[in-house]
Design an enzyme around this catalytic site. Structure first.
Site, PDB file in Angstrom:
ATOM      1  N   GLY B 126     -47.251  13.644  55.918  1.00  0.00           N
ATOM      2  CA  GLY B 126     -46.227  13.202  54.760  1.00  0.00           C
ATOM      3  C   GLY B 126     -45.608  13.869  54.222  1.00  0.00           C
ATOM      4  N   ASP B 249     -35.970  19.662  44.138  1.00  0.00           N
ATOM      5  CA  ASP B 249     -35.834  19.460  42.786  1.00  0.00           C
ATOM      6  C   ASP B 249     -34.586  18.922  42.638  1.00  0.00           C
ATOM      7  OD1 ASP B 249     -39.040  21.465  42.667  1.00  0.00           O
ATOM      8  OD2 ASP B 249     -37.337  23.502  42.792  1.00  0.00           O
ATOM      9  N   GLU B 375     -39.381  11.017  49.258  1.00  0.00           N
ATOM     10  CA  GLU B 375     -38.990  12.563  48.308  1.00  0.00           C
ATOM     11  C   GLU B 375     -40.692  12.436  47.641  1.00  0.00           C
ATOM     12  OE1 GLU B 375     -35.945  13.016  50.171  1.00  0.00           O
ATOM     13  OE2 GLU B 375     -35.911  13.958  48.530  1.00  0.00           O
ATOM     14  N   THR B 377     -44.549  11.238  47.418  1.00  0.00           N
ATOM     15  CA  THR B 377     -45.696  10.345  46.011  1.00  0.00           C
ATOM     16  C   THR B 377     -45.913  10.733  45.079  1.00  0.00           C
ATOM     17  OG1 THR B 377     -47.584  11.450  46.468  1.00  0.00           O
ATOM     18  CG2 THR B 377     -46.357   9.478  48.721  1.00  0.00           C
TER      19      THR B 377
END
Lengths: 364, 398
Positions: B126, B249, B375, B377
């Site tokens: 992940g 970003d 996006e 954790t």
């Protein structure tokens, strides 16, 4: 248009104040704290930067620049990063000048503002806080009562910066239940400046208790004249200034403990390379930035002459908690060394604890 | 000049987005929460029409964030059904060539609704995106993809609807680690790509979260984003991996904006419910005179504001072409956690009204949680913030 960039002029001021904070304040802050005194040469150097006078009108002896709460926040953060006691000392004339500028009468502006526009630093101050656990700026115990052509002030104040040397004191008192400001000149009968206070922190700053007993001032000394002053706006200006200073103190503690954590080796590695320490630093950095942005937003509302009570009081409460969290962790990251007075973090923790108490002790 | 006022045009857009969310999302919010895999087709057509009008043409900037907050105030799950290049588009923008942007995104606004997804996560990785096992092997003028991707947001819509696209992260050389990581554009309907399953989730149920299998899936060689070269000498300075991170970003503060919408929905709900009962929140009152309820609510509001300003700053920096890796992770970490707490507290404050499915508040608490997970954790974003403020590499701070 949404923007997070200070103007060029603001950036120049910040650079100059940063330089002063780093070059002058940081060299002597511990001495000032331990000795309880701030050298007048340093105060004068700061004063010559025109940090207060620049935003006062020319006809009153100022430089005629715009009076901006955002600029004031930027200055307050940098000075408080240098040292909170010195920051409050240097900016103390604003405690009188800005409320007079913002909500005083024309006559009051003409009479009092030139007194804080001298080339040399001249102390001026204000007295809001009262020595009670349940102190409430909206429900003051100090009272003001009109008696003929005079106001009669009675009550007790504490945490009044530079009260012993200030020529002018703006004393807040309850008049029929509403908080109003009264300009009291030094030496007025019935005004007694007590012994210098000893506090847990800000020990470099000379603060005093005041006793007001049948202290009579002319009727025209009521801030804002018959209309009265805008106390809410004054409170909001103070909230913003204190939040900005809290950001400065927190940033100081963050930077110091971050650098320490990178150098201090334990179990063969810098302690910063462990998440237990690194995550503390990350949260400190996030909360400092968040508080700064909220401070700017509240300041921006003030500059637009909008009601800023919600923004200012939210950020003030947030900053009170943030600066405690950050400075406490600053001490924690240094461990035993943090507890020793050779390092500054214990001083910042003591200073930080004051913010929840310092109502009215700073002004933008 | 420091300024917090959106332009008049942005204010109009915000109003329009708010009205859309209120009138079109809110009334069907509960339905799609209860009917998880129903597709809100009618609503999607309306969103697509709005998109061509501009209301729902969303990018990765301050103006979009302001509108996204409004839309997620309406319903975060339904917002996530909104057609557009989405995360797939963001990846193409971040690391594609001009020609690729034109080829993959040029026609995106034409025809019917279409979606772009990004497939990164696998069952075995992940947050550690560099551990992916999906492979891309060159075969003449083609790449052949093999592997399984999970948790692909709006993956079904992107993979199956005409003209959609899925950006797939795969390794071209496992021994090269991060350096071997590349991204590939797989157009919808490409043989060998199939949707294996749709997840059942805690919240944002209107949004499909798909498992996509790639089984000898062949795509043209020029569908690789960035360079096909693998630089083994310097494993950390790799464009492919960096491309993925650059995408984050841009997208992390957008997740921040989504989070804010859900948080504000909860705050508005509590405030209105209290006002109806004659409970007013008094600002500017000293702490010892406040009720516990007022303190809680003010803390929630302050945290919402803190998250909001960090989010807007991260996006503003991007528009100024300033590096915003630190600020974008700050915004995401703060926003994800703030709205998780805000919504959980809101349910607590409202008691049985908060817990009941008669109202949407309990749903918002379930919806909010995803913002602290996808996006990156909260913990991954804290790690990034920590590395940035310490100026540490990933080897120095693991």
């Amino acid at each position: 248009m949404i923007s997070f960039s200070p103007s060029e002029e603001q950036q120049m001021i910040v650079t100059a104040v940063k330089q002063f904070a780093n070059g002058e304040m940081r060299k002597i802050y511990r001495e000032c704290e331990e000795g309880g005194e701030i050298p007048s040469s340093v105060v004068d150097t700061a004063w010559q930067m025109g940090l207060v006078a620049s935003s006062l009108p020319e006809e009153c002896g100022g430089f005629g620049g715009e009076h901006s709460a955002i600029t004031g926040s930027l200055i307050s953060e940098e000075l408080a990063w240098g040292d909170l006691s010195m920051a409050m000392h240097i900016l103390s004339p604003a405690l009188l000048a800005y409320p007079v500028l913002e909500t005083g009468t024309d006559a009051q502006r003409k009479k009092y503002l030139p007194l804080v526009c001298d080339e040399k630093f001249r102390a001026a101050t204000s007295a809001l806080i009262e020595p009670r656990f349940d102190f409430d700026p909206y429900s003051l115990s100090t009272t003001a009562r009109l008696d003929g052509d005079q106001y009669v002030l009675d009550g007790a104040k504490c945490l009044v910066p530079l009260a012993a040397e200030a020529d002018l004191l703006l004393v807040y008192a309850a008049e029929n239940g509403s908080s109003q400001g009264f300009i009291v000149e030094r030496g007025t009968r019935g005004l007694e400046v007590g012994e210098r206070e000893k506090n847990m922190g800000i020990r470099g700053l000379a603060t005093y208790g005041l006793s007001l007993k049948n202290c009579r001032v002319p009727r025209e000394n009521r801030l804002g004249g018959a209309k009265g002053g805008d106390f809410e706006r004054i409170m909001n200006r103070s909230r913003v200034a204190l939040a900005a200073m809290a950001v400065g103190v927190a940033r100081a503690a963050f930077e110091y403990s971050r650098d320490y954590a990178r150098e201090r080796v334990a179990f063969g590695e810098p302690i910063a390379s462990r998440q237990a320490i690194a995550f503390m630093l990350a949260e400190m950095a996030i909360e400092i930035d968040a508080t700064r942005l909220m401070t700017w937003e509240a300041a921006w509302k003030l500059d637009r002459k909008e009601d800023a009570t919600k923004e200012a009081s939210l950020v003030k409460a947030y900053a009170d908690d943030m600066v405690m969290m950050v400075t406490d962790r600053g001490v924690q990251i240094l461990g035993g060394h943090g507890y020793i007075r050779e390092h500054p973090v214990e001083l910042w923790l003591r200073n930080a604890r004051g913010f929840a108490t310092f109502d009215g002790m700073a002004m933008v | 000049m420091i300024d917090f006022e959106p332009t008049p045009e942005q204010q109009e857009e915000v109003k329009a987005a708010h009205a859309f969310a209120r009138d079109l999302f809110r009334p069907v919010s509960r339905h799609y929460d209860e009917h998880e895999h129903d597709s809100p087709d009618e609503l999607i057509d309306k969103m697509w029409a709005e998109r061509s009008k501009g209301t729902l043409a969303l990018g990765l900037d301050v103006a979009s964030a302001l509108r996204i907050e409004e839309l997620c105030w309406g319903d975060a799950g339904l917002f996530m059904c909104s057609p557009g290049p989405g995360l797939g588009g963001a990846a193409v923008f971040a690391s594609g060539t001009k020609e690729q942007m034109e080829r993959f995104l040029g026609g995106f606004n034409e025809g019917g609704p279409k979606w772009g997804a990004m497939a990164m996560t696998e069952s075995g990785c992940g947050s550690d995106t560099s551990a992916i096992t999906t492979t891309a092997v060159r075969d003449g003028d083609h790449w052949v993809l093999n592997g399984e991707k999970i948790f692909v947001t709006w993956g079904k819509r992107a993979a199956e609807n005409k003209d959609g696209l899925v950006v797939v992260w795969a390794t071209v050389d496992k021994s090269a680690g991060r350096a071997g990581m590349k991204s590939f554009v797989v157009p919808a309907g490409t043989p060998g790509m199939r949707v294996e399953k749709l997840e059942k989730k805690l919240g944002i149920r209107a949004s499909d979260t798909a498992t996509i299998v790639f089984d000898d899936c062949r795509i043209p060689f020029e569908n690789i984003l960035g360079s096909p070269e693998v630089k083994k000498t310097d494993k950390t300075q790799t464009k492919g991996f960096k491309g993925a991170m650059a995408t984050f970003d841009a997208t992390r503060p957008i997740v921040g904006a989504m989070a804010l919408g859900v948080g504000r929905a909860a705050l508005d709900f509590v405030r209105e419910a209290l006002e109806k009962e004659g409970v007013k929140i008094r600002y500017g009152v000293r702490k010892h005179k406040l009720t516990a309820l007022e303190r809680d609510l003010m803390e929630m509001e302050a945290n919402y504001k803190a998250a909001r300003l960090l989010t807007l700053r991260a996006l503003w920096m991007m528009s100024q072409l300033l590096p915003n890796n630190l600020e974008s992770s700050m915004a995401k970490a703060k926003a994800g956690l703030a709205v998780t707490r805000i919504t959980q507290k809101a349910v607590e404050i409202m008691g049985p009204l908060g817990y009941s499915q008669k109202f949407l508040l309990e749903k918002w608490m379930r919806d909010a949680k995803i913002n602290d997970i996808f996006e990156g954790t909260g913990q991954i974003n804290m790690l990034i913030v920590a590395r940035r403020v310490l100026d540490y590499s990933r080897d120095q701070l693991k």
